[in-house]
Scaffold this motif. Sequence first.
Motif, short mmCIF file in Angstrom:
data_model
loop_
_atom_site.label_atom_id
_atom_site.label_comp_id
_atom_site.label_asym_id
_atom_site.label_seq_id
_atom_site.Cartn_x
_atom_site.Cartn_y
_atom_site.Cartn_z
N SER A 4 0.93 -1.24 0.08
CA SER A 4 0.03 0.13 -0.03
C SER A 4 0.90 1.24 -0.03
CB SER A 4 -0.82 0.04 1.30
OG SER A 4 -1.75 -1.19 1.12
N THR A 5 1.97 1.23 0.66
CA THR A 5 2.91 2.44 0.53
C THR A 5 3.49 2.60 -0.77
OG1 THR A 5 3.65 2.13 3.03
CG2 THR A 5 5.13 3.46 1.95
N ALA A 6 3.98 1.62 -1.27
CA ALA A 6 4.37 1.61 -2.40
C ALA A 6 3.45 1.91 -3.49
CB ALA A 6 5.06 0.26 -3.25
N ARG A 7 2.21 1.72 -3.54
CA ARG A 7 1.18 2.17 -4.41
C ARG A 7 0.83 3.60 -4.12
NH1 ARG A 7 -5.33 1.44 -3.46
NH2 ARG A 7 -5.71 2.75 -5.31
N ALA A 8 0.65 3.97 -3.01
CA ALA A 8 0.39 5.47 -2.58
C ALA A 8 1.41 6.18 -3.11
CB ALA A 8 0.33 5.56 -1.11
N ARG A 9 2.81 6.03 -2.90
CA ARG A 9 3.96 6.84 -3.38
C ARG A 9 3.80 6.95 -4.97
NH1 ARG A 9 9.19 4.03 -1.35
NH2 ARG A 9 10.03 5.43 -2.67
N ARG A 10 3.54 5.83 -5.60
CA ARG A 10 3.41 5.88 -6.84
C ARG A 10 2.29 7.04 -7.51
NH1 ARG A 10 3.06 1.05 -7.47
NH2 ARG A 10 0.82 0.62 -7.80
N GLU A 11 1.11 6.52 -6.62
CA GLU A 11 -0.13 7.21 -7.55
C GLU A 11 -0.32 8.70 -7.00
OE1 GLU A 11 -3.63 4.82 -6.42
OE2 GLU A 11 -3.08 3.12 -7.93
N LEU A 12 0.39 9.17 -5.89
CA LEU A 12 0.48 10.34 -5.38
C LEU A 12 1.48 11.18 -5.95
CD1 LEU A 12 -0.86 9.84 -1.64
CD2 LEU A 12 -2.10 10.52 -3.73
N GLY A 13 2.74 10.45 -6.56
CA GLY A 13 3.62 11.18 -7.14
C GLY A 13 4.70 11.56 -6.09
N VAL A 14 4.84 10.78 -5.13
CA VAL A 14 5.87 11.13 -4.04
C VAL A 14 7.24 10.98 -4.62
CG1 VAL A 14 6.72 10.23 -1.99
CG2 VAL A 14 4.51 10.34 -2.09
N THR A 15 7.91 12.00 -4.20
CA THR A 15 9.39 12.02 -4.53
C THR A 15 10.04 12.38 -3.32
OG1 THR A 15 9.17 14.42 -5.05
CG2 THR A 15 9.04 13.01 -6.98
N GLY A 16 11.59 12.15 -3.44
CA GLY A 16 12.52 12.69 -2.40
C GLY A 16 12.22 11.54 -0.88
N TRP A 17 11.51 10.34 -1.33
CA TRP A 17 10.81 9.60 -0.13
C TRP A 17 12.31 9.45 0.88
CZ3 TRP A 17 6.89 7.47 2.19
CH2 TRP A 17 7.05 6.52 2.95
N THR A 18 13.24 9.12 0.55
CA THR A 18 14.49 8.70 1.43
C THR A 18 14.84 9.87 2.31
OG1 THR A 18 16.12 8.99 -0.26
CG2 THR A 18 15.19 6.69 -0.06
N ALA A 19 14.74 11.13 1.69
CA ALA A 19 15.11 12.05 2.56
C ALA A 19 14.12 12.61 3.67
CB ALA A 19 15.42 13.35 1.71
N TRP A 20 13.06 11.93 3.45
CA TRP A 20 11.83 12.40 4.57
C TRP A 20 12.21 11.91 5.92
CZ3 TRP A 20 6.29 10.85 2.81
CH2 TRP A 20 6.13 11.68 1.36
N PRO A 21 12.11 12.74 6.88
CA PRO A 21 12.22 12.22 8.30
C PRO A 21 11.56 10.84 8.50
CG PRO A 21 11.60 14.52 8.29
CD PRO A 21 11.38 14.07 7.08
N THR A 22 12.07 10.12 9.55
CA THR A 22 11.72 8.84 9.72
C THR A 22 10.13 8.89 10.13
OG1 THR A 22 13.49 7.90 10.41
CG2 THR A 22 11.76 6.57 11.13
N ALA A 23 9.82 9.68 11.05
CA ALA A 23 8.45 9.89 11.63
C ALA A 23 7.21 10.31 10.39
CB ALA A 23 8.29 10.93 12.61
N GLU A 24 7.76 11.18 9.20
CA GLU A 24 7.06 11.21 8.16
C GLU A 24 6.69 10.02 7.26
OE1 GLU A 24 7.86 14.68 6.12
OE2 GLU A 24 8.38 15.97 8.05
N ARG A 25 7.70 9.34 7.10
CA ARG A 25 7.95 8.13 6.52
C ARG A 25 6.77 7.18 7.15
NH1 ARG A 25 13.55 8.47 5.92
NH2 ARG A 25 13.68 6.64 7.13
N ARG A 26 6.89 6.89 8.49
CA ARG A 26 6.38 6.05 9.06
C ARG A 26 4.59 6.38 9.19
NH1 ARG A 26 6.67 4.39 15.45
NH2 ARG A 26 4.92 3.24 15.61
#
Length: 564
Positions: free
Chosen positions: A482-504
């Motif tokens: 679901s995370t992978a799908r949401a990242r793809r469909e919402l056009g998320v970029t720079g995922w690895t640079a996000w703070p841990t709390a935001e990724r969680r």
Amino acid sequence: MFERRLAGRRLMDALAAVASRYEPAARKEKLRLLDALAGRRVGRPGSLARLHEALCFLQAYPDDPEVLERVDRALAEFPRRVARLRAVARRRLHDSGIANTTLDYPFGFPMARWLATRFPHDCEVAWARFVDTERLDETLSLLATAGEGDAFSEGGMGWRAWLGVAKGGRPMTDLQLLLEVFERTGLPEETRDWLYESLALPVVWRPRGVGASRTLARVPPARVFFHADGLERRVASLVDALARPLPPLRRAPRALAEALIEAAHVAMATRQRELHAFSYPNPDDVLLVDVDRGVRLAFVGILPGFRLPLEGYYAFLALKNGIPVAYGGGWELFGTLDFAVNVFASFRQGESAFLATELLRAYRRIFGMRTIVVDRYQLGHESAEALRSGAFYFYHRLGFRPRDPAVLRVLEAEQSKIAADRSYRSPIPILKRLAGAEVYLALSGGHREPEKRLRATDVSGLIARLIARDFGGDRGVAVRESTARARRELGVTGWTAWPTAERRAFAQLSLVAALIGDLETWPSVERRRLVRVFRAKGRGSERTYANLLDSHRWLRRSLEALVT
């Protein structure tokens, strides 16, 4: 001697009776009684407890500086009064939260850790009251190393001897050692805390000293409000009050935030209570509202890793002239606030309606809610305390109304009895029936049928069915995909640079996004806004998250369509 004790009880009864009256004659009587009681020894614990409650009330609601000075002096003397009691009398004050008494309660891990850190010499496990020793053996065998495992089996040294060995000669209590063992498990914090709480270890605490009991619990106020003109007990229209300009809101500086969180811990622990937000407080997300009549409202947000899955939430501690007088919380989702307030018993003769009104005005500033709900528990469903306090009628006077037909019929019958006999009081069985359903207050733009509103529990049910249907019950796979799908469909970029709390937070909320079949067809601006909502759940302010969520109409309508 008997006559002297009788006279002392009469003095205390008289002070309790006059405490909440504020005409000039009552002020003079308070001064007379306070002076008469100042040097009088009180040997009966019940009488001493009544005196304590009257003094606590007067410290929060003083007539003038002269009354307050005597009250402060009397409370400062209270630890010595308790110390002079015989041991058998002092035991009768157990669990009172009065200075120099004792209490015990199976506190959860965060509160037990706070007690052991803050009062290391005054708290310990109450082993005499602990019964589930077999469960403790099993738990410690899981947390110890494999090589130590046989210590907890038949013929081994057992948990009690193991505790002594594990200290290694260090000067520490059993409670401190157990907390250390749990702290070092490496388990996720939520799992660790649940495992500790499942043991129900009673912690005995002797609250004493300034800031460590109900007796000496005041947070120094900027100024004291005096009540020469009496208490504010008028019940104004909540709808009108919430339509007026709202009070200013400010973030508490870190030092003040920590002091208020400390006050909340003391207020709860001395009453054998806990609250999720006070167990996992975010000192960088404490909001302050200072209102009239010496009232300060502190709204405490939760650390990102412990927040509610979907709702925005702030707990509160209400202080009157620096004295904690009430606590509670507000849960907000898509414009509806679930509200709960508990005025501490010592202060229920005070300005409860004024306090509730100002709390809701502050929540209106924080969340901008349009509907307010009070659940059954707050009204008395499975809560003897709420029943005894007449909670249903308290909220009814504020303007809350039931919509359940059965409750409405009971209410109509009771109102007829009250109209015919002003002295009539609804008995407990009737109050239980009145507490059989939620009550509501609708503001401008509020839900027309609030009982049919979208609830967080509705969404959680949808997610459970989704995981069972689409992922064969594998929750780890469900979150990852679901995370992978949401990242793809919402056009998320720079995922690895996000703070841990935001990724969680994004990963947890991706299961909400997975419920929406047409997510990729949403306008790009709405998808970007949804990313901001999800990231905000893991950022510093719950208020920001709740406001962003509330304004995302596409998400709300999509979820509502799934539950109708």
